[in-house]
Design a protein around this motif. Structure first.
Motif, PDB file in Angstrom:
ATOM      1  N   VAL A 114       0.836  -1.206   0.000  1.00 32.51           N
ATOM      2  CA  VAL A 114       0.000   0.000   0.000  1.00 32.51           C
ATOM      3  C   VAL A 114       0.868   1.252   0.000  1.00 32.51           C
ATOM      4  CG1 VAL A 114      -1.633   1.358   1.383  1.00 32.51           C
ATOM      5  CG2 VAL A 114      -2.024  -1.090   1.055  1.00 32.51           C
TER       6      VAL A 114
ATOM      7  N   LEU B 101       2.815   1.850  -3.319  1.00 28.84           N
ATOM      8  CA  LEU B 101       1.930   2.317  -4.384  1.00 28.84           C
ATOM      9  C   LEU B 101       1.473   3.746  -4.116  1.00 28.84           C
ATOM     10  CD1 LEU B 101       0.825   1.240  -7.006  1.00 28.84           C
ATOM     11  CD2 LEU B 101      -1.089   0.246  -5.753  1.00 28.84           C
ATOM     12  N   LEU B 102       1.214   4.063  -2.860  1.00 27.57           N
ATOM     13  CA  LEU B 102       0.831   5.430  -2.491  1.00 27.57           C
ATOM     14  C   LEU B 102       1.969   6.400  -2.803  1.00 27.57           C
ATOM     15  CD1 LEU B 102      -1.359   7.195  -1.061  1.00 27.57           C
ATOM     16  CD2 LEU B 102      -0.103   6.783   1.052  1.00 27.57           C
TER      17      LEU B 102
ATOM     18  N   SER C  84       2.229   6.750  -6.693  1.00 26.09           N
ATOM     19  CA  SER C  84       1.045   7.283  -7.371  1.00 26.09           C
ATOM     20  C   SER C  84       0.603   8.655  -6.865  1.00 26.09           C
ATOM     21  CB  SER C  84      -0.125   6.305  -7.220  1.00 26.09           C
ATOM     22  OG  SER C  84       0.205   5.058  -7.782  1.00 26.09           O
TER      23      SER C  84
ATOM     24  N   PHE D 108      -7.706  -5.624  -1.004  1.00 25.23           N
ATOM     25  CA  PHE D 108      -6.617  -5.048  -1.800  1.00 25.23           C
ATOM     26  C   PHE D 108      -6.387  -5.878  -3.064  1.00 25.23           C
ATOM     27  CE2 PHE D 108      -2.089  -3.969  -2.591  1.00 25.23           C
ATOM     28  CZ  PHE D 108      -2.214  -2.588  -2.645  1.00 25.23           C
TER      29      PHE D 108
ATOM     30  N   PRO E  79      -5.268  -2.339  -7.162  1.00 24.09           N
ATOM     31  CA  PRO E  79      -4.947  -0.944  -7.477  1.00 24.09           C
ATOM     32  C   PRO E  79      -3.696  -0.772  -8.330  1.00 24.09           C
ATOM     33  CG  PRO E  79      -4.497  -1.406  -5.165  1.00 24.09           C
ATOM     34  CD  PRO E  79      -5.182  -2.615  -5.725  1.00 24.09           C
ATOM     35  N   TRP E  80      -2.819  -1.750  -8.329  1.00 24.19           N
ATOM     36  CA  TRP E  80      -1.620  -1.667  -9.168  1.00 24.19           C
ATOM     37  C   TRP E  80      -1.997  -1.600 -10.647  1.00 24.19           C
ATOM     38  CZ3 TRP E  80      -2.837  -5.543  -5.800  1.00 24.19           C
ATOM     39  CH2 TRP E  80      -3.369  -6.706  -6.356  1.00 24.19           C
TER      40      TRP E  80
ATOM     41  N   SER F   6      -9.054   3.414  -3.196  1.00 23.35           N
ATOM     42  CA  SER F   6      -8.563   2.099  -2.784  1.00 23.35           C
ATOM     43  C   SER F   6      -7.385   2.229  -1.819  1.00 23.35           C
ATOM     44  CB  SER F   6      -8.151   1.310  -4.020  1.00 23.35           C
ATOM     45  OG  SER F   6      -7.694   0.038  -3.663  1.00 23.35           O
ATOM     46  N   LEU F   7      -6.462   3.111  -2.132  1.00 24.22           N
ATOM     47  CA  LEU F   7      -5.296   3.289  -1.256  1.00 24.22           C
ATOM     48  C   LEU F   7      -5.673   3.974   0.054  1.00 24.22           C
ATOM     49  CD1 LEU F   7      -2.596   4.266  -3.898  1.00 24.22           C
ATOM     50  CD2 LEU F   7      -2.901   2.061  -2.736  1.00 24.22           C
TER      51      LEU F   7
ATOM     52  N   GLN G 196      -7.261   1.644   2.508  1.00 21.47           N
ATOM     53  CA  GLN G 196      -6.256   0.747   3.073  1.00 21.47           C
ATOM     54  C   GLN G 196      -5.401   1.452   4.129  1.00 21.47           C
ATOM     55  OE1 GLN G 196      -5.786  -2.513   2.768  1.00 21.47           O
ATOM     56  NE2 GLN G 196      -7.407  -2.825   1.265  1.00 21.47           N
TER      57      GLN G 196
END
Length: 163
Positions: A12, A15-16, A19, A70, A75-76, A101-102, A105
């Motif tokens: 998470v 990716l956060l 992104s 997840f 989300p990737w 989504s992120l 989480q």
């Protein structure tokens, strides 16, 4: 189970970071967010009944649900799609979906960290730090994650080398 939590946090937050530059988007109203909101009360009830094992089981049951959510949301794939040539409307919808989504989480991870404080104070404090939020003094302290800057750092629960 610690591996599940560490893996979820790492995925998470990485990716956060890539992104949204680590900034947590607004937390949506979702089933996962509602489930997370019920977790502190479940853990508190278990403590009041001297059933610490039940409280810990509730925490890890939620970690499993968050991991499943997840994986389901993937989300990737949205993050990868943002790198493609999308129309402005598709780009906005994809970014909104990815952010929601992120954010849900991160919200769940913050509640997990709060609930783990009595069990694993050092690890819970590390998770709070990675999420960019202070450890609360009390369960009822307000929890705000939207707009904070999280930071992917070292692995939360490093794997030990086999002997």
């Amino acid at each position: 189970m610690a591996g599940q939590l560490g893996n979820l946090a790492n995925r998470v937050l990485a990716l956060l970071s890539t992104s949204f530059n680590g900034i947590v988007p607004p937390v949506p109203d979702s089933e996962l967010v509602e489930e997370a909101a019920r977790l502190p009360e479940k853990v508190a009830r278990a403590f009041a009944a001297y059933e610490l094992h039940v409280g810990l089981a509730d925490i890890f049951e939620f970690i499993g649900a968050a991991n499943r959510r997840f994986a389901q949301r993937a989300p990737w794939a949205d993050a990868k799609a943002l790198l493609a040539d999308l129309t402005p409307g598709d780009r906005k919808a994809t970014a909104t979906r990815l952010g929601a989504s992120l954010a849900e989480q991160v919200h769940g991870l913050a509640i997990i960290a709060r609930c783990l404080l009595p069990f694993l104070p050092s690890s819970a404090a590390k998770l709070h730090s990675r999420l960019g939020i202070p450890s609360p003094r009390l369960y009822r302290d307000p929890l705000i994650v939207a707009g904070v800057k999280a930071a992917p750092q070292a692995v939360l629960f490093p794997q030990r080398a086999a002997a």
